[in-house]
Design a protein around this motif. Structure first.
Motif, mmCIF file in Angstrom:
data_model
loop_
_atom_site.group_PDB
_atom_site.id
_atom_site.type_symbol
_atom_site.label_atom_id
_atom_site.label_comp_id
_atom_site.label_asym_id
_atom_site.label_seq_id
_atom_site.Cartn_x
_atom_site.Cartn_y
_atom_site.Cartn_z
ATOM 1 N N TRP A 385 0.814 -1.229 0.000
ATOM 2 C CA TRP A 385 0.000 0.000 0.000
ATOM 3 C C TRP A 385 0.840 1.269 0.000
ATOM 4 C CZ3 TRP A 385 -5.162 -0.682 -0.569
ATOM 5 C CH2 TRP A 385 -5.670 -1.974 -0.321
ATOM 6 N N GLN A 386 2.142 1.162 0.184
ATOM 7 C CA GLN A 386 3.071 2.299 0.150
ATOM 8 C C GLN A 386 2.877 3.282 1.311
ATOM 9 O OE1 GLN A 386 5.456 2.354 -2.271
ATOM 10 N NE2 GLN A 386 4.595 0.468 -3.110
ATOM 11 N N GLU A 387 2.092 2.893 2.329
ATOM 12 C CA GLU A 387 1.820 3.837 3.424
ATOM 13 C C GLU A 387 3.055 4.053 4.289
ATOM 14 O OE1 GLU A 387 -2.789 2.281 3.647
ATOM 15 O OE2 GLU A 387 -1.125 1.250 4.621
ATOM 16 N N GLY A 388 3.842 2.991 4.494
ATOM 17 C CA GLY A 388 5.047 3.142 5.297
ATOM 18 C C GLY A 388 6.035 4.097 4.677
ATOM 19 N N GLY A 426 -0.404 -7.990 10.725
ATOM 20 C CA GLY A 426 -1.671 -7.421 11.181
ATOM 21 C C GLY A 426 -2.539 -6.915 10.050
ATOM 22 N N HIS A 427 -3.474 -5.996 10.401
ATOM 23 C CA HIS A 427 -4.477 -5.525 9.439
ATOM 24 C C HIS A 427 -4.410 -4.023 9.194
ATOM 25 C CE1 HIS A 427 -6.037 -9.416 10.820
ATOM 26 N NE2 HIS A 427 -6.664 -9.480 9.661
ATOM 27 N N ARG A 428 -3.301 -3.378 9.563
ATOM 28 C CA ARG A 428 -3.135 -1.939 9.331
ATOM 29 C C ARG A 428 -4.309 -1.136 9.889
ATOM 30 N NH1 ARG A 428 -4.428 -2.388 4.497
ATOM 31 N NH2 ARG A 428 -4.152 -0.197 3.919
ATOM 32 N N PRO A 429 -4.604 -1.261 11.193
ATOM 33 C CA PRO A 429 -5.796 -0.598 11.749
ATOM 34 C C PRO A 429 -5.754 0.924 11.645
ATOM 35 C CG PRO A 429 -4.404 -1.457 13.510
ATOM 36 C CD PRO A 429 -3.876 -2.016 12.234
ATOM 37 N N THR A 430 -4.562 1.506 11.677
ATOM 38 C CA THR A 430 -4.478 2.976 11.557
ATOM 39 C C THR A 430 -5.034 3.431 10.214
ATOM 40 O OG1 THR A 430 -2.504 2.969 12.969
ATOM 41 C CG2 THR A 430 -2.889 4.945 11.636
ATOM 42 N N TYR A 431 -4.939 2.558 9.190
ATOM 43 C CA TYR A 431 -5.435 2.899 7.841
ATOM 44 C C TYR A 431 -6.734 2.144 7.531
ATOM 45 C CZ TYR A 431 -0.801 4.915 7.275
ATOM 46 O OH TYR A 431 0.348 5.672 7.430
ATOM 47 N N ASN A 432 -7.368 1.595 8.595
ATOM 48 C CA ASN A 432 -8.641 0.874 8.436
ATOM 49 C C ASN A 432 -8.515 -0.306 7.462
ATOM 50 O OD1 ASN A 432 -10.141 2.622 10.186
ATOM 51 N ND2 ASN A 432 -10.138 4.144 8.520
ATOM 52 N N GLY A 433 -7.386 -1.001 7.535
ATOM 53 C CA GLY A 433 -7.168 -2.148 6.643
ATOM 54 C C GLY A 433 -8.077 -3.313 6.995
ATOM 55 N N LYS A 434 -8.373 -4.152 6.007
ATOM 56 C CA LYS A 434 -9.249 -5.297 6.206
ATOM 57 C C LYS A 434 -8.476 -6.622 6.105
ATOM 58 C CE LYS A 434 -12.812 -2.554 6.460
ATOM 59 N NZ LYS A 434 -13.431 -2.308 7.784
ATOM 60 N N GLN A 435 -7.592 -6.709 5.143
ATOM 61 C CA GLN A 435 -6.847 -7.953 4.938
ATOM 62 C C GLN A 435 -5.566 -7.967 5.768
ATOM 63 O OE1 GLN A 435 -6.213 -7.912 0.682
ATOM 64 N NE2 GLN A 435 -8.114 -9.035 0.299
ATOM 65 N N GLN A 436 -5.177 -9.172 6.204
ATOM 66 C CA GLN A 436 -3.923 -9.280 6.952
ATOM 67 C C GLN A 436 -2.727 -9.080 6.014
ATOM 68 O OE1 GLN A 436 -1.956 -13.041 8.392
ATOM 69 N NE2 GLN A 436 -2.598 -12.244 10.395
ATOM 70 N N THR A 437 -1.747 -8.358 6.484
ATOM 71 C CA THR A 437 -0.511 -8.161 5.727
ATOM 72 C C THR A 437 0.682 -8.512 6.610
ATOM 73 O OG1 THR A 437 -0.328 -5.842 6.418
ATOM 74 C CG2 THR A 437 -1.497 -6.296 4.330
ATOM 75 N N ILE A 438 1.783 -8.836 5.955
ATOM 76 C CA ILE A 438 3.059 -9.076 6.641
ATOM 77 C C ILE A 438 4.053 -8.118 6.015
ATOM 78 C CG2 ILE A 438 4.863 -10.754 7.163
ATOM 79 C CD1 ILE A 438 2.788 -12.956 6.877
#
Length: 490
Positions: A385-388, A426-438
């Protein structure tokens, strides 16, 4: 060896059976002498013309060297030319020498080789290593340059049978040339066509083996595998671990079971214990219906030629689950398999299920103690997602096989290729993510690794994943996480 054919005599070839052949190295050696013409000749026609003459003993070593100098105008002396030509063959490995000495106690052993004086003198020194004599290995050595005949001519096989006083039907001939084997077979000699350089060791000596899923290849597994290696060395045999690509229980029950080590992860740590071969036995419903005795006969004996089976303290196999270790021993006596028992690892009490529980709880540092190495996630770097990147923490998004047991979600101290970093599951809760990512962030690294497969070692769990009020608040926490990891490492 299984004596179904009443084999009493074994005749070995040398090149491709006892020693390896390396034409490229020989060519390079001749090129280095300025004998390029001979180098090309070695590659394409090394059993014709002067090479055939030296192999049949029609010319001496000095004549051979003179002819090389005449044809190439190189100024190398005899010693240099002999050394270059000797590069064609590798040395005889110690494990093969030990195996030959062991077989010598049970069979009449002979060597039959298309060779020349130069190569024979080189390998005669191999046989003399550690104070041994050639007759510790072979009753008689038949060499083409001394006999002035060569394989596959029938005359040389007839000469061996006659001079050795042996019968064709009681003799096994081992050669890497199918043509040579076919020629021997026409005289009634049994043959083994060698294709790998080690087939004969499996066929004649068999293996000391163990069998199991070995999920995780943890310290208990490593202890067992090292006992297999020690037993094989004592018997002058090769060692083997027979394992499975998928858990047998998954085939039997249909239940999907995440594993600690995937199919392509397991061989490395098994081989690190000193095991010679890892064999992945396909486990299917037909296999699941085999009794312990049927498995020992059809798979262990007939397929892998196991002559000694080493079992761990809790190792069970076969559909007849009431079978005991004493039953295994009894079946082994009938089939020619010695069955040995190894106690539990004395250093630590460990099981794959205990490690799975620790990993599932995020206690990867404790899991590493039982594994003997960090728990590692293998994955391919894919687009994320390029958020980092936008907050100064670029991450590699890992796609990990779904069969791999995932650790509990959260942030972990991590290491990849010796570089430190941190990994978030996790699911990137700060960005309201839905799918798990590593997602992996490697400290002080800015390279492009998209498409690469990485092995990420998880060292310890830093904290839970949680939702932050803003990307900036997340950035500040990541800075704190990074500094905490670096401080703990310092």
């Amino acid at each position: 060896m299984n004596n179904e054919n009443n084999i009493k005599n074994i005749v070995f070839d040398m090149g491709g059976v006892l020693v390896g052949l390396n034409a490229r190295r020989c060519i390079d050696a001749f090129v280095a002498l300025g004998a390029q013409e001979i180098a090309t000749y070695v590659e394409e026609h090394r059993t014709e013309d002067l090479f055939l003459d030296i192999e049949l003993g029609h010319i001496t070593t000095h004549d051979f060297c003179d002819e090389v100098r005449r044809r190439t105008r190189c100024e190398a002396d005899d010693e240099q030319i002999v050394a270059a030509w000797s590069e064609l063959t590798t040395v005889i490995p110690d494990e093969k020498l030990a195996m030959l000495r062991s077989l010598n106690q049970h069979y009449r052993m002979f060597l039959l080789s298309n060779t020349n004086e130069m190569h024979w003198l080189k390998h005669e020194r191999d046989f003399l290593r550690d104070g041994h004599q050639v007759d510790d290995y072979f009753e008689h050595v038949f060499l083409s340059y001394e006999m002035q005949m060569k394989k596959p001519d029938a005359e040389i096989f007839e000469a061996v049978l006659s001079q050795a006083g042996i019968k064709a039907e009681e003799t096994l001939f081992i050669d890497d040339s199918l043509e040579n084997c076919q020629s021997a077979e026409r005289l009634g000699i049994h043959t083994l066509h060698e294709t790998t350089g080690h087939d004969w060791m499996k066929f004649l000596g068999g293996y000391v083996a163990t069998i199991g899923m070995f999920d995780g290849v943890h310290r208990g597994h490593q202890y067992l595998l090292r006992q297999v290696v020690a037993e094989a060395r004592q018997r002058n045999l090769r060692s083997m671990a027979i394992t499975f690509a998928v858990p047998p229980r998954q085939v039997i029950t249909g239940e999907q079971l995440p594993v600690l080590t995937l199919y392509d992860e397991k061989s490395g740590p098994i081989l690190d214990t000193g095991i010679d071969e890892v064999c992945y036995e396909p486990f299917n419903r037909e296999t699941a219906r085999l009794t312990a005795r049927q498995y020992m006969e059809q798979v262990l004996k007939k397929q892998y030629n196991v002559c000694c089976l080493v079992l761990g303290y809790d190792n069970r196999f076969g559909c007849d689950r009431t079978t005991t270790f004493d039953d295994y021993v009894a079946y082994g006596k009938e089939l020619g398999i010695t069955v040995l028992h190894v106690d539990e690892c004395p250093d630590v009490k460990v099981s794959s299920s205990a490690i799975r529980r620790l990993v599932s709880e995020g206690r990867v540092d404790e899991a590493a103690t039982l594994l003997g190495r960090p728990y590692t996630l293998f994955g391919t770097v894919v687009e994320g997602w390029q958020e980092g990147r936008n907050i100064g923490f670029p991450t590699a998004n890992l796609r990990v096989d779904s069969d791999k047991l995932p650790p509990k979600g959260g942030v972990y101290a991590a290491r990849v290729d010796g570089k430190m970093g941190m990994l978030n599951i996790g699911h990137r809760p700060t960005y309201n993510g839905k799918q798990q990512t590593i997602e992996l962030h490697i400290f002080d690294f800015s390279g492009n690794i998209y498409g690469e497969r990485l092995g990420v070692e998880l060292l310890w769990r830093v904290r839970d994943e949680r939702k932050f009020p803003s990307p900036e608040a997340l950035r500040q926490q990541l800075i704190a996480d990074r500094e905490a990891i670096k401080k703990q490492l310092s």
